[in-house]
Design an enzyme around this catalytic site. Structure first.
Site: not given
Ligand code: IPE
Ligand code: IPE
Ligand code: MG
Length: 245
Positions: A23, A26-28, A70-72, A191, A198-199
């Site tokens: 995880d 995006g923030r990076w 959920e990432n969709w 994590r 746990l997402s």
């Molecule tokens: C969990 O990270 C899913 C993956 C690392 C692929 P998310 O960034 O999607 O989780 P939430 O939304 O913060 O719980």
């Molecule tokens: C995890 O990094 C990678 C995936 C879920 C694919 P994120 O994209 O969730 O990064 P943050 O949590 O938004 O920083």
């Molecule tokens: Mg994330």
């Protein structure tokens, strides 16, 4: 070159299986004034690096969470970028991984992934299935609840067909219907990026995993961070419900 295990780690007490919620990509990117996708791109280097260290240090299985059910919900451009990235990485890396003896596997509902990605996945699994090195599992379109739903359906279908009795259903049978059958439960969950949840990752399998959370973002997670996580793991007392006397 095989990297030796750091001297302060006990080779007898390493986790057999490490699961990782990668995880913070995006923030990076955002922290550097870059688009989120640059973090995903950089995160691939971390995967390559951590996979190498896990293999060299004698870890038997590594499972990484690459995309959740959920990432969709993310913007379509980010989802598309990730799907294309997965495909590119597989195409580029698989020969190297195959030569290193790595066995790759995917868990999740792969049927809703882009067709070309499904093909690449199938190719990579076939190409590495007889390898006996580290078992590298990528959770793609994976959700712990979805996994349990599909297991229930598969078991119910067998019961309805008279192949199984309800009394045949036990923990082993459920385990055998999960995507992860044949892979031991994770001993350690790492994590990154500080989030303490746990997402929807490996809900059944992590009943007794030790949890290690680091504030470091996934693209910055390196050998030193892995070393720290393993040191912390070796200091834990795993009780599995027993009392310590
Ligand atoms: C969990 O990270 C899913 C993956 C690392 C692929 P998310 O960034 O999607 O989780 P939430 O939304 O913060 O719980
Ligand atoms: C995890 O990094 C990678 C995936 C879920 C694919 P994120 O994209 O969730 O990064 P943050 O949590 O938004 O920083
Ligand atoms: Mg994330």
């Amino acid at each position: 070159m095989v990297h030796p295990l750091p001297a302060d780690l006990d080779p007898q007490r390493l986790p057999k299986h490490i699961a990782v919620i990668m995880d913070g990509n995006g923030r990076w990117g955002q922290q550097r004034g870059l688009p989120r996708i640059m973090g995903h791109q950089k995160g691939v280097d971390t995967i390559r690096n951590i996979l190498t260290y896990c293999q060299d240090w004698g870890i038997q299985a590594l499972t990484v969470y690459a995309f959740s059910t959920e990432n969709w919900r993310r913007p379509p451009t980010e989802v598309e970028f990730l799907m294309t990235l997965f495909e590119k990485v597989l195409r580029r890396e698989i020969k190297i991984w195959a030569a290193k003896g790595i066995q790759i596997r995917f868990v999740g509902d792969l049927t809703s992934l882009p067709y070309s990605l499904q093909e690449e996945i199938q190719r990579s699994v076939i190409q590495t299935r007889h390898n006996s090195g580290i078992q590298f599992t990528v959770a793609t379109n994976y959700g712990g609840r979805q996994e349990l739903v599909q297991a229930c359906r598969a078991i119910a279908t067998k019961v309805a067909a008279g192949e199984l009795k309800p009394s045949d259903i036990d923990e082993t049978l459920i385990n055998n219907h999960l995507y992860t059958h044949g892979i031991p439960d994770p001993d350690l969950l790492i994590r990154t990026s500080g989030e303490m949840r746990l997402s929807n990752f490996l809900l059944w399998q992590m009943a007794y995993s030790e949890i290690y959370v680091t504030p470091t973002l996934w693209p910055d997670f390196d050998k030193t961070e892995l070393h720290q996580a393993l040191l912390a793991f070796q200091q834990r007392e795993r009780r599995f419900g027993k009392a310590t006397v």
